[in-house]
Design a protein around this motif. Sequence first.
Motif, mmCIF file in Angstrom:
data_model
loop_
_atom_site.group_PDB
_atom_site.id
_atom_site.type_symbol
_atom_site.label_atom_id
_atom_site.label_comp_id
_atom_site.label_asym_id
_atom_site.label_seq_id
_atom_site.Cartn_x
_atom_site.Cartn_y
_atom_site.Cartn_z
ATOM 1 N N LYS A 241 0.820 -1.210 0.000
ATOM 2 C CA LYS A 241 0.000 0.000 0.000
ATOM 3 C C LYS A 241 0.856 1.262 0.000
ATOM 4 N N MET A 242 2.013 1.221 0.627
ATOM 5 C CA MET A 242 2.938 2.357 0.548
ATOM 6 C C MET A 242 3.320 2.640 -0.903
ATOM 7 N N VAL A 243 3.628 1.592 -1.633
ATOM 8 C CA VAL A 243 3.990 1.748 -3.041
ATOM 9 C C VAL A 243 2.790 2.250 -3.850
ATOM 10 N N GLU A 244 1.594 1.815 -3.470
ATOM 11 C CA GLU A 244 0.388 2.310 -4.143
ATOM 12 C C GLU A 244 0.210 3.810 -3.901
ATOM 13 N N VAL A 245 0.451 4.256 -2.667
ATOM 14 C CA VAL A 245 0.383 5.686 -2.354
ATOM 15 C C VAL A 245 1.401 6.450 -3.191
ATOM 16 N N ALA A 246 2.620 5.925 -3.275
ATOM 17 C CA ALA A 246 3.664 6.586 -4.064
ATOM 18 C C ALA A 246 3.231 6.746 -5.515
ATOM 19 N N GLY A 247 2.628 5.724 -6.080
ATOM 20 C CA GLY A 247 2.175 5.797 -7.466
ATOM 21 C C GLY A 247 1.115 6.858 -7.671
ATOM 22 N N ALA A 248 0.193 6.974 -6.725
ATOM 23 C CA ALA A 248 -0.873 7.972 -6.837
ATOM 24 C C ALA A 248 -0.313 9.392 -6.730
ATOM 25 N N VAL A 249 0.637 9.600 -5.819
ATOM 26 C CA VAL A 249 1.239 10.934 -5.658
ATOM 27 C C VAL A 249 2.059 11.295 -6.891
ATOM 28 N N ARG A 250 2.784 10.341 -7.435
ATOM 29 C CA ARG A 250 3.569 10.600 -8.652
ATOM 30 C C ARG A 250 2.668 10.982 -9.821
ATOM 31 N N ALA A 251 1.507 10.356 -9.897
ATOM 32 C CA ALA A 251 0.570 10.697 -10.968
ATOM 33 C C ALA A 251 0.093 12.139 -10.832
ATOM 34 N N LEU A 252 -0.202 12.574 -9.615
ATOM 35 C CA LEU A 252 -0.589 13.971 -9.392
ATOM 36 C C LEU A 252 0.557 14.916 -9.748
ATOM 37 N N PHE A 253 1.766 14.532 -9.354
ATOM 38 C CA PHE A 253 2.938 15.361 -9.642
ATOM 39 C C PHE A 253 3.128 15.543 -11.144
ATOM 40 N N ALA A 254 2.848 14.482 -11.894
ATOM 41 C CA ALA A 254 3.002 14.530 -13.348
ATOM 42 C C ALA A 254 1.790 15.138 -14.041
ATOM 43 N N GLY A 255 0.769 15.503 -13.250
ATOM 44 C CA GLY A 255 -0.438 16.078 -13.840
ATOM 45 C C GLY A 255 -1.339 15.052 -14.490
ATOM 46 N N ALA A 256 -1.146 13.774 -14.110
ATOM 47 C CA ALA A 256 -1.926 12.710 -14.741
ATOM 48 C C ALA A 256 -2.909 12.047 -13.783
#
Length: 320
Positions: A241-256
Motif C-alpha cells: 500500500k505504501m507503493v500504491e500511495v507513491a504511485g498515486a502521488v507521482r501521478a498527481l505530480f506529473a499532472g496525470a
Amino acid sequence: MTQMAQTTVDLSVKTLFGLPVPEKAKVRGFAAPGPLTPPADPDYHFRKELVGDFLCWHQARLSGACKDGVWLAGPLGSGKTTFVNEVAARLNQNVVQANGKRRLEMADWVGHLTAVGGDVLFEDGPLTRAARQGWWFLLNEADLVEPGELAGLNTLLDGGPLVIAENGGEVVWPAPGFGVICTANTVGLGDSSGLYAATQRLNGAFMDRFWVLAVGYPPAAEEIEILRRAAPGLPPAIVEKMVEVAGAVRALFAGAGEGPAVEVTVSTRTLKRWALLALAFCKAPEPLVYSLRLALTNRAEPETAEAVVGIARRVFGGGN
C-alpha cells in the motif's frame, strides 16, 4: 602522480548483476577493488535494460569505439548515483565524485597550487586524478553548473588531453578506462516544473557529446521488494500500500492523476525513509500518516500535504 596498475579481467554479467542473460555475456572489469571503488549493497536490484545500456557505453569506451560521456537523467531520488556506484562496485571500478553547483569552476576539478614544506606544488583535482588514473569521473547534479564551465570538458569528451596551465602547461592524456559520467534531473533543457531550482539550460554542443540514459522510478513490484529489504519488519500488505500511495502521488505530480497537480513527489528514497520511520513510530497515533509527514509532507505546501495525507488515508483505511 604515478598511474596505479590494476589487473583487468572479463567478468560474468549474469553473476555480477543477477540478470537473466546468457552465461557467455562478459564485461571488462578489474580483479580487485581499488582505493575509490564504492562498497556494494548485496541487496541492490539491477534493472536489465539500464545495466545493458550502461555496460554498452563502458565497453565502447574501453574498446576505443567512442569517446562520449554518459548522462543519466531522471526524477529526484530515482537512484541515478546509486546505480553508477553499484555498477562500479561490481566491476571493481574506481569512481572520483564531484557535486555540481552554480559557481563551480573548471579549476575546481583540475586542481590547484599548494604549499608543501616550503615548496609550491600542483595538487590534482578530481577530474585530473580520474583522467590520470583511468578512473570514472562522476559529476552529480551536472545541470547546476554554468554551461560555459561544463564546456571545459569538451576536449576530454572528444578523446583529447587535459592541459593544465597552472602546472606549467602539463598535458595529461586520459588513461584507458577514463570516462565522464553525469547525473541530473534534466536532460540539459532546463526545468519547466519549478521543482529543480537552479538547473541550467545547457549548451547543445556539450550535450551532443553524451549518451543519455533515462532513469525512472522502479516498477511497483521492484519497489515493493526494495522496501521489504529496507524494512523487513513491515507487514507485506503495508509495504504494497505504501507503493500504491507513491504511485498515486507521482501521478498527481506529473499532472496525470485525479486531482490538482502537486509540487512534491514520492521518490524511492522517500519511500525507504517512510518505511523506516513507520517502524520507528509504530506506536504513534496514525503511525503511517505520522511517519509520512516526517518523510515528506512537512516540506510541502499545506494544500499538497492535505492531499497526500488524504491519499494515504484512503489507501490504508482509517486508523493508520
